[in-house]
Design a protein around this motif. Structure first.
Motif, PDB file in Angstrom:
ATOM      1  N   GLN A 296      19.596   2.172   7.338  1.00 10.46           N
ATOM      2  CA  GLN A 296      18.816   2.958   6.389  1.00 10.46           C
ATOM      3  C   GLN A 296      17.534   3.481   7.025  1.00 10.46           C
ATOM      4  O   GLN A 296      16.922   2.812   7.855  1.00 10.46           O
ATOM      5  N   LEU A 297      17.154   4.685   6.620  1.00 14.96           N
ATOM      6  CA  LEU A 297      15.911   5.302   7.052  1.00 14.96           C
ATOM      7  C   LEU A 297      15.021   5.530   5.834  1.00 14.96           C
ATOM      8  O   LEU A 297      15.527   5.823   4.737  1.00 14.96           O
ATOM      9  N   PRO A 298      13.716   5.399   5.979  1.00 12.64           N
ATOM     10  CA  PRO A 298      12.824   5.576   4.818  1.00 12.64           C
ATOM     11  C   PRO A 298      12.841   7.001   4.294  1.00 12.64           C
ATOM     12  O   PRO A 298      12.731   7.965   5.062  1.00 12.64           O
ATOM     13  N   TYR A 299      13.007   7.124   2.986  1.00 13.98           N
ATOM     14  CA  TYR A 299      12.937   8.411   2.291  1.00 13.98           C
ATOM     15  C   TYR A 299      13.938   9.427   2.838  1.00 13.98           C
ATOM     16  O   TYR A 299      13.695  10.639   2.753  1.00 13.98           O
ATOM     17  N   THR A 300      15.045   8.951   3.355  1.00 17.34           N
ATOM     18  CA  THR A 300      16.068   9.831   3.915  1.00 17.34           C
ATOM     19  C   THR A 300      17.334   9.700   3.078  1.00 17.34           C
ATOM     20  O   THR A 300      18.056   8.703   3.168  1.00 17.34           O
ATOM     21  N   VAL A 301      17.572  10.699   2.224  1.00 17.00           N
ATOM     22  CA  VAL A 301      18.709  10.685   1.309  1.00 17.00           C
ATOM     23  C   VAL A 301      19.316  12.082   1.273  1.00 17.00           C
ATOM     24  O   VAL A 301      18.729  13.056   1.739  1.00 17.00           O
ATOM     25  N   ASN A 302      20.494  12.153   0.687  1.00 15.03           N
ATOM     26  CA  ASN A 302      21.211  13.420   0.593  1.00 15.03           C
ATOM     27  C   ASN A 302      21.108  13.944  -0.840  1.00 15.03           C
ATOM     28  O   ASN A 302      21.842  13.508  -1.727  1.00 15.03           O
TER      29      ASN A 302
ATOM     30  N   HIS B 233      11.995  16.541  12.519  1.00 17.11           N
ATOM     31  CA  HIS B 233      11.127  15.441  12.095  1.00 17.11           C
ATOM     32  C   HIS B 233      11.911  14.543  11.135  1.00 17.11           C
ATOM     33  O   HIS B 233      12.592  15.029  10.230  1.00 17.11           O
ATOM     34  N   GLN B 234      11.803  13.251  11.334  1.00 15.06           N
ATOM     35  CA  GLN B 234      12.380  12.312  10.376  1.00 15.06           C
ATOM     36  C   GLN B 234      11.534  11.044  10.356  1.00 15.06           C
ATOM     37  O   GLN B 234      10.764  10.774  11.285  1.00 15.06           O
ATOM     38  N   GLN B 235      11.659  10.308   9.272  1.00 11.88           N
ATOM     39  CA  GLN B 235      10.963   9.031   9.184  1.00 11.88           C
ATOM     40  C   GLN B 235      11.899   7.912   9.600  1.00 11.88           C
ATOM     41  O   GLN B 235      13.083   7.922   9.260  1.00 11.88           O
ATOM     42  N   VAL B 236      11.341   6.959  10.312  1.00 10.67           N
ATOM     43  CA  VAL B 236      12.092   5.791  10.762  1.00 10.67           C
ATOM     44  C   VAL B 236      11.232   4.557  10.513  1.00 10.67           C
ATOM     45  O   VAL B 236      10.035   4.659  10.212  1.00 10.67           O
ATOM     46  N   PHE B 237      11.843   3.401  10.635  1.00 10.99           N
ATOM     47  CA  PHE B 237      11.083   2.158  10.592  1.00 10.99           C
ATOM     48  C   PHE B 237      10.686   1.813  12.022  1.00 10.99           C
ATOM     49  O   PHE B 237      11.536   1.512  12.859  1.00 10.99           O
ATOM     50  N   GLY B 238       9.393   1.882  12.302  1.00 15.10           N
ATOM     51  CA  GLY B 238       8.919   1.638  13.655  1.00 15.10           C
ATOM     52  C   GLY B 238       7.481   1.155  13.660  1.00 15.10           C
ATOM     53  O   GLY B 238       6.874   0.901  12.620  1.00 15.10           O
ATOM     54  N   LYS B 239       6.930   1.047  14.838  1.00 18.04           N
ATOM     55  CA  LYS B 239       5.560   0.565  15.011  1.00 18.04           C
ATOM     56  C   LYS B 239       4.573   1.641  14.605  1.00 18.04           C
ATOM     57  O   LYS B 239       4.659   2.782  15.047  1.00 18.04           O
ATOM     58  N   ARG B 240       3.629   1.280  13.758  1.00 16.97           N
ATOM     59  CA  ARG B 240       2.590   2.204  13.340  1.00 16.97           C
ATOM     60  C   ARG B 240       1.523   2.291  14.420  1.00 16.97           C
ATOM     61  O   ARG B 240       1.087   1.278  14.960  1.00 16.97           O
TER      62      ARG B 240
ATOM     63  N   ASP C  45       0.824  -1.215   0.000  1.00 15.43           N
ATOM     64  CA  ASP C  45       0.000   0.000   0.000  1.00 15.43           C
ATOM     65  C   ASP C  45       0.853   1.259   0.000  1.00 15.43           C
ATOM     66  O   ASP C  45       0.327   2.365   0.047  1.00 15.43           O
ATOM     67  N   ASN C  46       2.166   1.090  -0.089  1.00 13.98           N
ATOM     68  CA  ASN C  46       3.112   2.213  -0.159  1.00 13.98           C
ATOM     69  C   ASN C  46       4.239   1.804  -1.102  1.00 13.98           C
ATOM     70  O   ASN C  46       5.383   1.597  -0.685  1.00 13.98           O
ATOM     71  N   PRO C  47       3.934   1.667  -2.396  1.00 15.34           N
ATOM     72  CA  PRO C  47       4.848   0.952  -3.295  1.00 15.34           C
ATOM     73  C   PRO C  47       6.020   1.751  -3.856  1.00 15.34           C
ATOM     74  O   PRO C  47       6.933   1.150  -4.429  1.00 15.34           O
ATOM     75  N   VAL C  48       6.016   3.078  -3.735  1.00 19.84           N
ATOM     76  CA  VAL C  48       7.120   3.887  -4.264  1.00 19.84           C
ATOM     77  C   VAL C  48       8.084   4.171  -3.118  1.00 19.84           C
ATOM     78  O   VAL C  48       7.745   4.879  -2.173  1.00 19.84           O
ATOM     79  N   ILE C  49       9.281   3.612  -3.190  1.00 17.13           N
ATOM     80  CA  ILE C  49      10.197   3.701  -2.058  1.00 17.13           C
ATOM     81  C   ILE C  49      11.567   4.170  -2.526  1.00 17.13           C
ATOM     82  O   ILE C  49      11.971   3.924  -3.669  1.00 17.13           O
ATOM     83  N   TRP C  50      12.274   4.888  -1.642  1.00 16.53           N
ATOM     84  CA  TRP C  50      13.674   5.217  -1.913  1.00 16.53           C
ATOM     85  C   TRP C  50      14.441   5.338  -0.608  1.00 16.53           C
ATOM     86  O   TRP C  50      13.869   5.578   0.459  1.00 16.53           O
ATOM     87  N   PHE C  51      15.763   5.176  -0.718  1.00 16.78           N
ATOM     88  CA  PHE C  51      16.619   5.116   0.460  1.00 16.78           C
ATOM     89  C   PHE C  51      18.058   5.329   0.028  1.00 16.78           C
ATOM     90  O   PHE C  51      18.367   5.416  -1.175  1.00 16.78           O
ATOM     91  N   ASP C  52      18.949   5.405   1.006  1.00 23.52           N
ATOM     92  CA  ASP C  52      20.382   5.576   0.758  1.00 23.52           C
ATOM     93  C   ASP C  52      21.036   4.199   0.710  1.00 23.52           C
ATOM     94  O   ASP C  52      21.156   3.525   1.743  1.00 23.52           O
TER      95      ASP C  52
END
Length: 327
Positions: A213-219, A314-321, A198-205
């Motif tokens: 790696q953190l979701p959608y966190t790039v330079n 604010h940043q996105q991480v992989f954690g419990k929803r 349900d969230n198919p477009v992804i990017w990472f470092d």
């Protein structure tokens, strides 16, 4: 909620039926693994899954509610998707027809609950921090006995219409990402099909370890960046800053992969970027699905205090929803 008209659209799909159909099995069903209950996948038709009622409805100046405008607009982008998939599957030249691909990917990143909940979470934190500051300055009435910490205890619900407006900025902001990566069409030649979510477009470092790696966190704009967008069980768009020069010269690249471990690694990223549901054309990859059922891309907020105040990060991480407060 305003009065509904007879022709109002109720089921607002955040993952379009046109996209889901490519992942259906011979029975016209896609397997839905909910992260809240991944041990019991359900076969669903594209019409009966990945929607919320009136998810893109907007208030009208007269006090009513428009339930169709955004759905009708999305349909103009979705309608060309089956032809795009057919051309990619047939390995045909797409370089003069990439607009539908870019528009579809951008919309599919901006419209999903993972993105909208992020926006609403940032707004909720701002409201709560203002409430806490007003309390600290004595600008609020004294809380009742036993509720001295009421500002911190309060749950803040955000009008979902605000995150609809934020979709525009997210959609347009993806242009900066497309400027630094090259895109390739990956043809999966293994027996392990691509998963989607349900969230198919992804990017990472990709330069750091999987665990870091953190979701959608790039330079940006330097990179590096890796992007993944599954199109069908046997097709995916893969983007990478390492492909930028070749892409600039040749356009959309084509590649075949017969390395099952690489497909497994791609699917593992897809599983942990999934927000509420992982979607599969067939059973059989429960090891990856269960491994990442407890995590999703979620908002993490930190207050960094200094001598002259504080800064909110604010940043996105992989954690419990967590379930957000209902508006």
């Amino acid at each position: 909620m305003g009065k509904k008209q007879q022709n109002d659209k109720k089921r607002h799909h955040f993952v379009p039926k046109a996209y889901l159909k490519a992942f259906c099995n011979e029975s016209g069903r896609v397997w839905v693994y909910r992260k809240d209950n991944p041990q019991q996948p359900r076969p669903e038709s594209p019409d009966s899954t990945q929607f919320r009622n009136y998810y893109y409805s907007q208030p009208k100046p007269d006090g009513g509610q428009d339930n169709n405008a955004l759905e009708d607009f999305f349909s103009t982008i979705e309608s060309g998707w089956p032809k795009t998939v057919a051309k990619l599957r047939a390995n045909r030249d797409m370089n003069d027809q990439l607009s539908n691909l870019f528009e579809f990917m951008s919309l599919q990143r901006a419209r999903v609950p993972a993105a909208r909940d992020l926006t609403e979470g940032i707004d909720a934190h701002f409201v709560k921090s203002q409430l806490t500051s007003m309390h600290a300055r004595g600008e609020l009435p004294t809380p009742p006995l036993g509720f001295e910490d009421l500002p911190n205890m309060a749950e803040v619900a955000i009008d979902p219409h605000r995150s609809i407006h934020a979709m525009v900025d997210m959609f347009q902001g993806m242009g900066a990402l497309y400027d630094v990566i090259g895109l390739s069409v990956v043809h999966n030649k293994t027996s392990r099909p691509f998963l989607t979510s349900d969230n198919p477009v992804i990017w990472f470092d990709p330069s750091i370890t999987f665990e870091q790696q953190l979701p959608y966190t790039v330079n940006l704009p330097q990179g590096p960046v890796a992007l993944i967008f599954p199109i069908s069980p046997h097709l995916a768009i893969v983007g990478d800053t390492a492909l930028a020069q070749s892409y600039a010269k040749q356009g959309l690249l084509q590649a075949e992969i017969d390395d099952e471990e690489l497909i497994k690694a791609i699917n593992e990223q897809i599983c942990r970027f999934a927000y509420e549901s992982i979607l599969a054309s067939a059973l059989g990859q429960e090891d990856l699905i269960l491994k990442h059922a407890e995590c999703s891309p979620v908002l993490e907020t930190k207050e960094i205090r200094g001598w002259n105040g504080s800064i909110t990060v604010h940043q996105q991480v992989f954690g419990k929803r967590h379930t957000k407060p209902k508006w």
